[in-house]
Structures are given as structure tokens and as C-alpha cells.
Design a protein around this motif. Structure first.
Motif, short mmCIF file in Angstrom:
data_model
loop_
_atom_site.label_atom_id
_atom_site.label_comp_id
_atom_site.label_asym_id
_atom_site.label_seq_id
_atom_site.Cartn_x
_atom_site.Cartn_y
_atom_site.Cartn_z
N LEU A 185 0.82 -1.17 -0.03
CA LEU A 185 0.06 -0.06 -0.07
C LEU A 185 0.90 1.23 -0.11
CD1 LEU A 185 -2.79 0.79 -0.01
CD2 LEU A 185 -2.84 0.90 2.51
N HIS A 186 1.82 1.31 0.75
CA HIS A 186 2.94 2.51 0.84
C HIS A 186 3.32 2.58 -0.74
CE1 HIS A 186 3.67 4.10 4.85
NE2 HIS A 186 2.91 2.74 5.10
N ALA A 187 3.77 1.45 -1.37
CA ALA A 187 4.47 1.62 -2.59
C ALA A 187 3.46 2.23 -3.66
CB ALA A 187 5.00 0.05 -2.94
N VAL A 188 2.37 1.63 -3.68
CA VAL A 188 1.44 1.91 -4.79
C VAL A 188 0.68 3.32 -4.55
CG1 VAL A 188 0.92 -0.52 -5.25
CG2 VAL A 188 -0.70 0.64 -3.82
N SER A 189 0.79 3.71 -3.43
CA SER A 189 0.16 4.98 -3.14
C SER A 189 0.88 5.99 -3.27
CB SER A 189 -0.43 5.02 -1.71
OG SER A 189 0.77 4.87 -0.70
N GLN A 190 2.47 5.93 -3.93
CA GLN A 190 3.06 7.21 -4.11
C GLN A 190 2.55 7.97 -5.09
OE1 GLN A 190 7.02 5.51 -4.78
NE2 GLN A 190 6.90 4.13 -3.31
N ARG A 191 2.82 9.30 -4.91
CA ARG A 191 2.13 10.30 -6.03
C ARG A 191 0.83 10.56 -5.90
NH1 ARG A 191 6.11 8.91 -11.06
NH2 ARG A 191 8.19 8.95 -9.92
N MET A 192 0.09 9.81 -4.96
CA MET A 192 -1.26 10.14 -4.81
C MET A 192 -1.68 11.32 -3.78
SD MET A 192 -3.17 6.34 -4.19
CE MET A 192 -3.22 5.06 -5.41
N GLN A 193 -2.49 12.20 -4.30
CA GLN A 193 -2.58 13.43 -3.51
C GLN A 193 -3.26 12.84 -2.25
OE1 GLN A 193 -4.93 15.86 -6.15
NE2 GLN A 193 -3.38 16.59 -7.39
N SER A 194 -4.10 11.92 -2.17
CA SER A 194 -4.78 11.47 -0.82
C SER A 194 -3.90 10.24 -0.16
CB SER A 194 -6.21 11.17 -1.12
OG SER A 194 -6.24 9.92 -2.16
N ARG A 195 -2.81 10.32 -0.47
CA ARG A 195 -1.98 9.27 0.16
C ARG A 195 -2.06 9.22 1.60
NH1 ARG A 195 4.01 8.10 1.19
NH2 ARG A 195 4.19 5.83 0.61
N GLY A 196 -1.97 10.53 2.30
CA GLY A 196 -1.68 10.45 3.79
C GLY A 196 -3.34 9.84 4.38
N PHE A 197 -4.31 10.45 3.74
CA PHE A 197 -5.63 9.78 4.19
C PHE A 197 -5.69 8.40 4.23
CE2 PHE A 197 -10.10 9.16 3.26
CZ PHE A 197 -10.62 9.55 4.45
N LEU A 198 -5.33 7.81 2.82
CA LEU A 198 -5.30 6.54 2.73
C LEU A 198 -4.66 5.57 3.53
CD1 LEU A 198 -6.38 4.09 0.48
CD2 LEU A 198 -4.19 4.42 -0.62
N LEU A 199 -3.30 6.17 3.84
CA LEU A 199 -2.56 5.18 4.65
C LEU A 199 -3.09 5.36 6.14
CD1 LEU A 199 0.89 6.13 3.24
CD2 LEU A 199 -0.41 3.95 3.18
N GLY A 200 -3.69 6.67 6.46
CA GLY A 200 -3.96 6.76 7.74
C GLY A 200 -5.25 6.12 8.04
N GLY A 201 -6.11 6.05 7.07
CA GLY A 201 -7.48 5.30 7.27
C GLY A 201 -7.16 3.80 7.19
N ALA A 202 -6.09 3.27 6.54
CA ALA A 202 -6.04 1.78 6.59
C ALA A 202 -5.46 1.57 8.00
CB ALA A 202 -4.86 1.40 5.57
N TYR A 203 -4.57 2.37 8.57
CA TYR A 203 -3.87 1.92 9.66
C TYR A 203 -5.03 2.20 10.75
CZ TYR A 203 1.07 1.71 8.21
OH TYR A 203 2.20 1.55 7.60
N ALA A 204 -5.76 3.06 10.96
CA ALA A 204 -6.89 3.29 11.77
C ALA A 204 -7.90 2.11 11.81
CB ALA A 204 -7.55 4.74 11.54
N ALA A 205 -8.34 1.63 10.50
CA ALA A 205 -9.18 0.53 10.57
C ALA A 205 -8.84 -0.65 11.15
CB ALA A 205 -9.55 0.57 8.84
N VAL A 206 -7.39 -0.91 10.84
CA VAL A 206 -6.92 -2.15 11.55
C VAL A 206 -6.95 -2.05 12.99
CG1 VAL A 206 -4.82 -3.46 11.74
CG2 VAL A 206 -5.61 -2.80 9.29
N LEU A 207 -6.47 -0.73 13.60
CA LEU A 207 -6.17 -0.83 14.79
C LEU A 207 -7.60 -0.67 15.52
CD1 LEU A 207 -3.37 1.98 15.20
CD2 LEU A 207 -3.29 -0.33 15.85
N VAL A 208 -8.72 -0.08 14.96
CA VAL A 208 -9.93 -0.02 15.64
C VAL A 208 -10.84 -1.39 15.38
CG1 VAL A 208 -12.12 1.15 15.50
CG2 VAL A 208 -10.13 2.50 15.33
N PHE A 209 -10.82 -1.62 14.15
CA PHE A 209 -11.76 -3.04 13.74
C PHE A 209 -11.09 -4.30 13.68
CE2 PHE A 209 -13.75 0.67 11.80
CZ PHE A 209 -14.97 0.79 12.40
N GLY A 210 -9.88 -4.28 13.54
CA GLY A 210 -8.83 -5.76 13.55
C GLY A 210 -9.24 -6.41 12.14
#
Length: 243
Positions: A185-210
């Protein structure tokens, strides 16, 4: 052992002319992550020996230990305090007996991963890290690891101690593939304008929901067979930048 492997290197080729030092090939980060899963599963397997050497003994002794820990009493064992709000202690204990071994394997593997990463960052900050910091988004796993995961998942349906141990191994490997999924996910999201939101959302979803970790596992497995990172780099017109 992880520290030893992290600093393990071999010459990458012929030594440069004029007596220069040879370029070194360092132990790959993907194999380090693989070792954390192996050690996580091994730690839980050794700990389970305290509860017995067969499936029935493990489940019975773990059931007793959890009941004592949570101060729960099942049917036919009245007269002791129980956790407030638990209407069916036996069902809860039966669930925990099945859930604790794989959960312990996930926690153990995660602990090894975090400690290895944290130790590396501390040594790097001190200026004493001998190896260059690896590009974690480019790490790969041996293909045999996917076969091991498939075998562990299949054996997890077996009865007795074999099924319990297979569940432990499968859980540790699933976490490792989840980590690989995040690398992808880190590799394929390079140069995406919403990269921070995508990565932050993915990490938060795993931490909250599992459960979204399973999706990351699928991404990691998919990259092993269809090269998601290579396809994303081809669409961008160049190799992925280190992240």
C-alpha cells in the motif's frame, strides 16, 4: 537472533578495483519479517506446552486458567464470583479458549516486529547502525511462505493439538502478510494526492476494527503472484521511490 540477522551481510559481487571494500548485500527485511512470524509462533507453541501435550489437555487447562483469571464460574460450579454482565460464562470461556492461542501468536509476532523496528531506529539515531536503512515498502517474502500459510490454514481444521498449533502458525503468518500488504500500500500509493488519508485510514481501520488486516493480507498475497507494486510503478512510468 533478529539483531544478528539484521546485521548479517555478504559481498554482493567482485570487490572494486584499487583494493576498495566490496559492496555488501544485507539480510533482506522481508526475511526478517518472516523470522518474526516464526519466532512468534514458536513462542506461543512453547508456552502452550505448560497446558499439556494434547488438544484436550490444552483446552481443559487453558479453560481452567482463564476461569481463574477472569473469576468466572460455569454451570455446575456455583458459589464463586463472576464477571458482571456475563450472562453465559461457559460460552465466553469456550470462545476464549479457541481465541487466545491465535491472538497470542499475533501479539507475539507484532511484539517482535515492533521491537525490531524500534531497536533499528534507536541505533540509526545514535549513528551506530552499520547497515543502510532498508526500503521497507520494497520488501518481499519467499514464495514458500505463501505455501506455508496455505498448509497452516488447511491444518487448522484438524482435530486435537495439530489444529491448535496450525491455528497459531496461520495467525502469525497472517500478521506477517498483513505487514507485507501495508508495504504494498505504501508503494502503490506514491504520488497520490490523498496518500496520507489512505494510509492513515488503513492503519486506523486495522487498529480499531482488526478484521481489515485480512484485506491487507490479501493485498500482500496478491503482490506475490501478480506484482502489484511493479504494475503501479509501470503506470507511473518509473521505479518506486524509497519510502
Amino acid at each position: 537472533w533478529l539483531g544478528y540477522l539484521a546485521l548479517l551481510a555478504r559481498p554482493a559481487g567482485n570487490a572494486p578495483v584499487n583494493g576498495g571494500a566490496p559492496e555488501l548485500e544485507w539480510y533482506p527485511p522481508g526475511r526478517l519479517a518472516t523470522w518474526t512470524a516464526v519466532l512468534g509462533a514458536l513462542t506461543v507453541t512453547v508456552a502452550m506446552a505448560n497446558f499439556g501435550l494434547d488438544g484436550e489437555s490444552v483446552r481443559a487447562n487453558l479453560h481452567h486458567a482463564l476461569a481463574h483469571l477472569l473469576r468466572l464460574e460455569t454451570a455446575g460450579q456455583a458459589g464463586a464470583p463472576a464477571v458482571k454482565g456475563v450472562s453465559d460464562p461457559k460460552a465466553l470461556l469456550d470462545f476464549l479458549v479457541e481465541a487466545v492461542p491465535p491472538a497470542a501468536a499475533v501479539l507475539s509476532t507484532l511484539t517482535y516486529l515492533v521491537n525490531l523496528w524500534l531497536a533499528g531506529r534507536i541505533v540509526k539515531f545514535s549513528g551506530r547502525l552499520n547497515r543502510p536503512w532498508p526500503v521497507l515498502s520494497a520488501m518481499t517474502y519467499p514464495r514458500a511462505m505463501a505455501a506455508a500459510l496455505g498448509a497452516a490454514v488447511a491444518l487448522s481444521f484438524a482435530p486435537g493439538i495439530v489444529g491448535i498449533l496450525a491455528t497459531v502458525v496461520a495467525s502469525a503468518l497472517l500478521l506477517a502478510f498483513g505487514v507485507l500488504g501495508f508495504a504494498v500500500l505504501h508503494a502503490v500509493s506514491q504520488r497520490m494526492q490523498s496518500r496520507g488519508f489512505l494510509l492513515g485510514g488503513a492503519y486506523a481501520a486495522v487498529l480499531v476494527f482488526g478484521w481489515p488486516l485480512l484485506l491487507m493480507c490479501v493485498i500482500g498475497l496478491g503482490d506475490m503472484f501478480i506484482d502489484l507494486r511493479g504494475r503501479a510503478a509501470a503506470r507511473r512510468g518509473g521505479p518506486p521511490a524509497p519510502t
